[in-house]
Design a protein around this motif. Structure first.
Motif, PDB file in Angstrom:
ATOM      1  N   ALA A   1       0.811  -1.218   0.000  1.00  0.00           N
ATOM      2  CA  ALA A   1       0.000   0.000   0.000  1.00  0.00           C
ATOM      3  C   ALA A   1       0.845   1.269   0.000  1.00  0.00           C
ATOM      4  O   ALA A   1       0.305   2.373  -0.061  1.00  0.00           O
ATOM      5  N   ASN A   2       2.168   1.094   0.069  1.00  0.00           N
ATOM      6  CA  ASN A   2       3.049   2.260   0.163  1.00  0.00           C
ATOM      7  C   ASN A   2       4.154   2.196  -0.883  1.00  0.00           C
ATOM      8  O   ASN A   2       5.329   2.140  -0.559  1.00  0.00           O
ATOM      9  N   PRO A   3       3.797   2.193  -2.184  1.00  0.00           N
ATOM     10  CA  PRO A   3       4.830   2.135  -3.232  1.00  0.00           C
ATOM     11  C   PRO A   3       5.669   3.412  -3.253  1.00  0.00           C
ATOM     12  O   PRO A   3       5.181   4.504  -2.955  1.00  0.00           O
ATOM     13  N   GLN A   4       6.943   3.238  -3.601  1.00  0.00           N
ATOM     14  CA  GLN A   4       7.870   4.366  -3.630  1.00  0.00           C
ATOM     15  C   GLN A   4       8.372   4.597  -5.053  1.00  0.00           C
ATOM     16  O   GLN A   4       8.638   3.642  -5.791  1.00  0.00           O
ATOM     17  N   PRO A   5       8.500   5.861  -5.455  1.00  0.00           N
ATOM     18  CA  PRO A   5       9.065   6.130  -6.780  1.00  0.00           C
ATOM     19  C   PRO A   5      10.541   5.736  -6.816  1.00  0.00           C
ATOM     20  O   PRO A   5      11.243   5.829  -5.799  1.00  0.00           O
ATOM     21  N   THR A   6      11.011   5.287  -7.950  1.00  0.00           N
ATOM     22  CA  THR A   6      12.411   4.875  -8.078  1.00  0.00           C
ATOM     23  C   THR A   6      12.915   5.153  -9.480  1.00  0.00           C
ATOM     24  O   THR A   6      12.137   5.157 -10.439  1.00  0.00           O
ATOM     25  N   LEU A   7      14.220   5.400  -9.581  1.00  0.00           N
ATOM     26  CA  LEU A   7      14.863   5.591 -10.880  1.00  0.00           C
ATOM     27  C   LEU A   7      15.533   4.321 -11.371  1.00  0.00           C
ATOM     28  O   LEU A   7      16.022   4.278 -12.503  1.00  0.00           O
ATOM     29  N   ARG A   8      15.556   3.284 -10.524  1.00  0.00           N
ATOM     30  CA  ARG A   8      16.227   2.046 -10.931  1.00  0.00           C
ATOM     31  C   ARG A   8      15.322   1.237 -11.848  1.00  0.00           C
ATOM     32  O   ARG A   8      14.101   1.430 -11.882  1.00  0.00           O
ATOM     33  N   ALA A   9      15.939   0.297 -12.559  1.00  0.00           N
ATOM     34  CA  ALA A   9      15.175  -0.567 -13.454  1.00  0.00           C
ATOM     35  C   ALA A   9      14.236  -1.457 -12.654  1.00  0.00           C
ATOM     36  O   ALA A   9      14.607  -1.986 -11.602  1.00  0.00           O
ATOM     37  N   VAL A  10      13.016  -1.596 -13.142  1.00  0.00           N
ATOM     38  CA  VAL A  10      12.066  -2.491 -12.498  1.00  0.00           C
ATOM     39  C   VAL A  10      11.523  -3.463 -13.540  1.00  0.00           C
ATOM     40  O   VAL A  10      11.516  -3.181 -14.730  1.00  0.00           O
ATOM     41  N   SER A  11      11.089  -4.611 -13.068  1.00  0.00           N
ATOM     42  CA  SER A  11      10.484  -5.625 -13.922  1.00  0.00           C
ATOM     43  C   SER A  11       8.988  -5.657 -13.628  1.00  0.00           C
ATOM     44  O   SER A  11       8.595  -6.030 -12.517  1.00  0.00           O
ATOM     45  N   PRO A  12       8.147  -5.249 -14.574  1.00  0.00           N
ATOM     46  CA  PRO A  12       6.697  -5.266 -14.324  1.00  0.00           C
ATOM     47  C   PRO A  12       6.188  -6.635 -13.892  1.00  0.00           C
ATOM     48  O   PRO A  12       5.306  -6.738 -13.031  1.00  0.00           O
ATOM     49  N   GLY A  13       6.747  -7.697 -14.482  1.00  0.00           N
ATOM     50  CA  GLY A  13       6.322  -9.038 -14.097  1.00  0.00           C
ATOM     51  C   GLY A  13       6.629  -9.348 -12.653  1.00  0.00           C
ATOM     52  O   GLY A  13       5.801  -9.926 -11.928  1.00  0.00           O
TER      53      GLY A  13
END
Length: 301
Positions: free
Chosen positions: A16-28
């Motif tokens: 419930a508390n997502p954080q913004p990030t500049l690192r690569a993320v995998s949607p899956g």
């Protein structure tokens, strides 16, 4: 659900508390993050954190090999090239941290993979829960007559019922004595680090397990194999589903070249060449041992 109310609340709070990030993320992988995948009767696997994706593998490879990979036309092709030629270091750029709840006897088998970072629940400090792995009736089997470390035919009837009764009764009795020994009501109470020795190997423990993708693939190649013990294979299968969504190109190459591929010895290659030339090769003329020949015929007939 094998999670405690506190663990469920932690998961809900984190998601419930997502954080913004500049690192690569995998949607899956984001879909799996923090969620617990039930395994066995009380166990689970959940992703705590991860680093990298397919692009991280490609990025590392191009830094490492430079112009040597320019003939590969796309990222997926490059990943398949790396897997095919056993170039392992680019896959080490991706890491995953898992929270696993598992029976102690499975943990002892799992820990033999010494290429991960592990922090296990301490039974010296904390009291273990009254949770034991009790197999399903269909998972009770006799000793294999051809494999000293495997199972044979399933147990049936009164024997299967008796075995299940022993497993449940012995586990419950051991835990009753464990609680009695550590209690300080009317006695000093035995130290937890000593009382734990009386607990059976089917009691559940938990750990955080962090590993890079190269060594995770090695773990999965062995433990997701059909010949692996069922109780660890189901954990490997659950992890495979997560990895497939995390790094789909790398997992596809892994499935093709490691899980679905076959490694041949020099003698095996020579036998194939002789067969293709029309020669009828037998075990006696192949130069292979009986065990090698049996495995060769199991693949090639």
């Amino acid at each position: 659900m094998p999670l405690t109310p506190e663990q469920l609340q932690d998961i809900q709070n984190a998601r419930a508390n997502p954080q913004p990030t500049l690192r690569a993320v995998s949607p899956g992988m984001e879909q799996h993050l923090y969620e617990a995948k039930p395994v066995l009767d009380h166990g689970f696997v959940r992703v705590i954190d991860y680093m990298g994706d397919d692009s991280a593998i490609v990025q590392a490879a191009r830094v490492s090999y430079g112009a040597g990979t320019k003939h590969v036309s796309n990222d997926e092709g490059l990943i398949r090239y790396l897997m095919r030629h056993w170039h392992s270091t680019p896959f080490e750029m991706c890491e995953i941290k898992l929270h696993v709840k598992l029976p102690v006897f499975v943990a002892r088998q799992w820990i033999r993979h010494r290429t991960a970072n592990v922090n296990e629940y301490s039974a010296r400090y904390s009291i273990l829960d009254r949770e034991f792995y009790i197999p399903r009736v269909e998972d009770l089997a006799a000793q294999s007559v051809v494999n000293n470390q495997g199972r044979g035919e399933a147990l049936t009837g009164e024997e299967a019922e008796r075995v299940l009764r022993y497993l449940k009764d012995d586990a419950g009795r051991a835990y009753d004595h464990y609680e009695e020994m550590i209690s300080d009501e009317g006695q000093q109470g035995l130290a937890r680090e000593l009382a734990r020795m009386n607990l059976p190997a089917n009691i559940y423990t938990q750990w955080y397990w962090k590993v890079d993708l190269h060594n995770l693939f090695h773990f999965l190649r062995l433990r997701a194999d059909s010949h692996a013990q069922y109780e660890i294979r189901v954990y490997a299968d659950a992890i495979c589903e997560m990895v497939k969504d995390w790094v789909p190109a790398a997992y596809g190459a892994f499935e093709d070249y490691r899980m679905g591929g076959v490694q041949l010895s020099g003698k095996g290659v020579e036998v194939l060449k002789r067969r293709l030339a029309g020669e009828a090769v037998t075990q006696e003329t192949s130069g292979m041992s009986k065990g090698e020949w049996r495995e060769f015929e199991g693949v090639f007939g």
